[in-house]
Design a protein around this motif. Structure first.
Motif, PDB file in Angstrom:
ATOM      1  N   LEU A   1      -0.784   6.597  -9.843  1.00  0.00           N
ATOM      2  CA  LEU A   1       0.155   5.726 -10.979  1.00  0.00           C
ATOM      3  C   LEU A   1      -0.626   4.263  -9.976  1.00  0.00           C
ATOM      4  O   LEU A   1      -0.555   2.815 -10.537  1.00  0.00           O
ATOM      5  CB  LEU A   1       1.815   5.848 -10.923  1.00  0.00           C
ATOM      6  CG  LEU A   1       2.508   4.390 -11.370  1.00  0.00           C
ATOM      7  CD1 LEU A   1       2.308   3.870 -12.802  1.00  0.00           C
ATOM      8  CD2 LEU A   1       4.188   5.005 -10.069  1.00  0.00           C
TER       9      LEU A   1
ATOM     10  N   ASP B   1      -3.525   3.308 -11.696  1.00  0.00           N
ATOM     11  CA  ASP B   1      -2.970   2.484 -12.954  1.00  0.00           C
ATOM     12  C   ASP B   1      -2.750   1.049 -12.809  1.00  0.00           C
ATOM     13  O   ASP B   1      -3.045   0.722 -13.402  1.00  0.00           O
ATOM     14  CB  ASP B   1      -2.362   3.377 -13.326  1.00  0.00           C
ATOM     15  CG  ASP B   1      -2.673   4.342 -13.938  1.00  0.00           C
ATOM     16  OD1 ASP B   1      -3.768   4.725 -13.871  1.00  0.00           O
ATOM     17  OD2 ASP B   1      -2.314   5.589 -14.803  1.00  0.00           O
ATOM     18  N   LEU B   2      -2.029   0.609 -11.800  1.00  0.00           N
ATOM     19  CA  LEU B   2      -1.442  -0.425 -11.418  1.00  0.00           C
ATOM     20  C   LEU B   2      -2.501  -1.435 -10.441  1.00  0.00           C
ATOM     21  O   LEU B   2      -1.705  -2.499 -10.416  1.00  0.00           O
ATOM     22  CB  LEU B   2      -0.126  -0.444 -10.420  1.00  0.00           C
ATOM     23  CG  LEU B   2       1.207   0.439 -11.587  1.00  0.00           C
ATOM     24  CD1 LEU B   2       2.381   0.724 -10.293  1.00  0.00           C
ATOM     25  CD2 LEU B   2       1.683  -0.256 -12.735  1.00  0.00           C
TER      26      LEU B   2
ATOM     27  N   PRO C   1       7.806   5.991  -7.472  1.00  0.00           N
ATOM     28  CA  PRO C   1       6.710   5.460  -8.881  1.00  0.00           C
ATOM     29  C   PRO C   1       7.419   4.083  -9.155  1.00  0.00           C
ATOM     30  O   PRO C   1       6.955   3.305  -9.948  1.00  0.00           O
ATOM     31  CB  PRO C   1       6.866   7.597  -9.634  1.00  0.00           C
ATOM     32  CG  PRO C   1       7.444   7.694  -9.251  1.00  0.00           C
ATOM     33  CD  PRO C   1       8.193   7.143  -8.627  1.00  0.00           C
ATOM     34  N   ASP C   2       9.050   4.605  -9.441  1.00  0.00           N
ATOM     35  CA  ASP C   2      10.194   3.311  -9.861  1.00  0.00           C
ATOM     36  C   ASP C   2       9.850   2.179  -9.156  1.00  0.00           C
ATOM     37  O   ASP C   2       9.345   0.858  -9.504  1.00  0.00           O
ATOM     38  CB  ASP C   2      11.166   3.837 -10.030  1.00  0.00           C
ATOM     39  CG  ASP C   2      11.210   4.284 -11.525  1.00  0.00           C
ATOM     40  OD1 ASP C   2      10.177   4.882 -12.494  1.00  0.00           O
ATOM     41  OD2 ASP C   2      12.294   5.457 -11.726  1.00  0.00           O
TER      42      ASP C   2
ATOM     43  N   GLN D   1       5.883   0.433  -9.413  1.00  0.00           N
ATOM     44  CA  GLN D   1       6.116  -0.584 -10.811  1.00  0.00           C
ATOM     45  C   GLN D   1       6.833  -1.801 -10.386  1.00  0.00           C
ATOM     46  O   GLN D   1       6.231  -2.820 -11.436  1.00  0.00           O
ATOM     47  CB  GLN D   1       6.414   0.241 -12.250  1.00  0.00           C
ATOM     48  CG  GLN D   1       5.224   0.951 -12.430  1.00  0.00           C
ATOM     49  CD  GLN D   1       6.082   2.199 -13.561  1.00  0.00           C
ATOM     50  OE1 GLN D   1       6.639   2.630 -13.429  1.00  0.00           O
ATOM     51  NE2 GLN D   1       4.843   2.380 -14.921  1.00  0.00           N
ATOM     52  N   HIS D   2       7.812  -1.905 -10.066  1.00  0.00           N
ATOM     53  CA  HIS D   2       8.869  -2.576 -10.346  1.00  0.00           C
ATOM     54  C   HIS D   2       8.421  -4.167  -9.319  1.00  0.00           C
ATOM     55  O   HIS D   2       7.878  -4.876  -9.496  1.00  0.00           O
ATOM     56  CB  HIS D   2      10.600  -3.115  -9.577  1.00  0.00           C
ATOM     57  CG  HIS D   2      11.349  -3.505  -9.718  1.00  0.00           C
ATOM     58  ND1 HIS D   2      11.755  -4.171 -10.884  1.00  0.00           N
ATOM     59  CD2 HIS D   2      11.870  -4.295  -8.516  1.00  0.00           C
ATOM     60  CE1 HIS D   2      12.796  -5.387  -9.944  1.00  0.00           C
ATOM     61  NE2 HIS D   2      12.154  -5.743  -9.088  1.00  0.00           N
TER      62      HIS D   2
ATOM     63  N   VAL E   1       5.190  -4.149  -8.788  1.00  0.00           N
ATOM     64  CA  VAL E   1       3.699  -4.907  -8.874  1.00  0.00           C
ATOM     65  C   VAL E   1       3.954  -5.677 -10.045  1.00  0.00           C
ATOM     66  O   VAL E   1       3.765  -6.263 -10.591  1.00  0.00           O
ATOM     67  CB  VAL E   1       2.936  -3.864  -9.690  1.00  0.00           C
ATOM     68  CG1 VAL E   1       1.719  -4.226 -10.284  1.00  0.00           C
ATOM     69  CG2 VAL E   1       2.356  -2.409  -8.030  1.00  0.00           C
ATOM     70  N   ALA E   2       4.784  -5.396 -11.181  1.00  0.00           N
ATOM     71  CA  ALA E   2       5.827  -5.910 -11.904  1.00  0.00           C
ATOM     72  C   ALA E   2       5.983  -7.565 -10.811  1.00  0.00           C
ATOM     73  O   ALA E   2       5.484  -8.789 -11.925  1.00  0.00           O
ATOM     74  CB  ALA E   2       7.012  -5.464 -13.067  1.00  0.00           C
TER      75      ALA E   2
END
Ligand code: NAP
Length: 265
Positions: free
Chosen positions: A49, A52-53, A249-250, A253-254, A256-257
């Motif tokens: 992940l 990918d990010l 992982p959440d 993702q958060h 990076v966003a």
């Protein structure tokens, strides 16, 4: 995420990078909640992940339990290539009082530690190696290890070297010998901000540790404590990358966003 220069090293790094304490050590850590080390499957998924990010840098250390060894094994069959920063000087191992840190900044130990990191990480050369300060008042013994790292860089074992201090005085003393500093900086611990600016003026790259206060965010930075913390750090010109430690992982993702939003990407 657009890559940024790590000072004058010629190494481009992603604005967010991934700290890997929690991949290898869950004893004597200062996180708010106890946790289990992730399985190989979960750790591999987290690293995939991260690729990918757009994260291109992992931070580890011999003092992070099995972190280096696990990264070496997991990265061997992972698509993509990560830069890795690791450390010398601190060991975390068993003592009669239980597992705890001890420090050794001698040339012999520093060289042994580098050879062990190369082997564990399965690399021919280490990208970034930092001396893990013990917080001793003048940091003189730790700075000795930085001299040994200077030799190891000349020998082609390491690309960039630096210091992870506990005090601004330690950071300042290490600056002339360093390509990179790893500094603690968050709203509750702002003391290193002048050092970020001094490092920037000197062309020394800055990696931030504990940017999310090691998870002790409370409600003081609401409405979104992650956004407040990352906006403060990512808009400071001298900061190359914020090393955030997560095994969720959440959260990754958060984060990076949020970073992309803050940076307008
Ligand atoms: P940090 O990055 O400030 O915070 C990590 C904590 O925040 C973890 O417990 C993580 O829990 C939590 N977190 C992350 N994203 C979150 C989100 N979106 N929402 C809620 N919680 C979130 O602290 P750190 O791990 O102490 O420091 C970062 C890295 O710096 C370390 O991993 C290490 O690589 C390096 N470091 C270096 C030194 C040194 O002396 N050189 C010392 C300390 C740290 P989850 O796992 O649940 O997300």
């Amino acid at each position: 995420m657009d890559l940024r220069p790590l000072g004058s090293t010629g190494i481009p790094v992603s604005p967010l990078s991934l700290g890997t304490v929690k991949l290898g050590r869950n004893q004597a850590v200062k996180y708010p909640q106890p946790f289990d080390l992730p399985s190989d499957e979960d750790a591999r998924a987290l690293l995939c992940l991260a690729v990918d990010l757009g994260i291109n840098l992992l931070d580890t250390a011999p003092a992070y339990g099995s972190s280096e060894e696990r990264l070496g094994k997991l990265l061997a069959d992972l698509p993509g290539h990560f830069l890795i920063s690791t450390k010398v000087g601190e060991e975390f191992d068993d003592s009669p009082q239980g597992p705890r840190s001890r420090y050794d900044f001698s040339p012999t130990h520093t060289r042994t530690s580098i050879e062990r990191s190369l082997k564990r990480l399965r690399r021919e050369i280490l990208d970034i190696v930092l001396v893990h300060s013990d917080g001793c008042t003048n940091d003189a013994p730790a700075l000795e290890a930085l001299h040994t790292l200077t030799d190891l860089k000349a020998e082609g074992k390491v690309r960039a070297i630096g210091f992870s201090p506990k005090t601004p005085a330690g950071a300042r003393a290490a600056l002339p010998l360093s390509d990179v500093l790893m500094l603690t900086l968050n709203a509750a611990e702002p003391a290193m901000l002048p050092m970020v600016r001094e490092a920037h003026a000197a062309g020394v790259g800055v990696l931030i540790k504990k940017g999310l206060s090691s998870g002790h965010l409370g409600g003081q930075l609401s409405p979104d404590p992650i956004e407040s913390a990352l906006a403060f750090l990512l808009t400071e010109p001298g900061i190359s990358s914020v090393v955030v430690g997560t095994i969720n992982p959440d959260h990754l993702q958060h984060n990076v966003a949020v970073a992309e939003r803050v940076l307008g990407e």
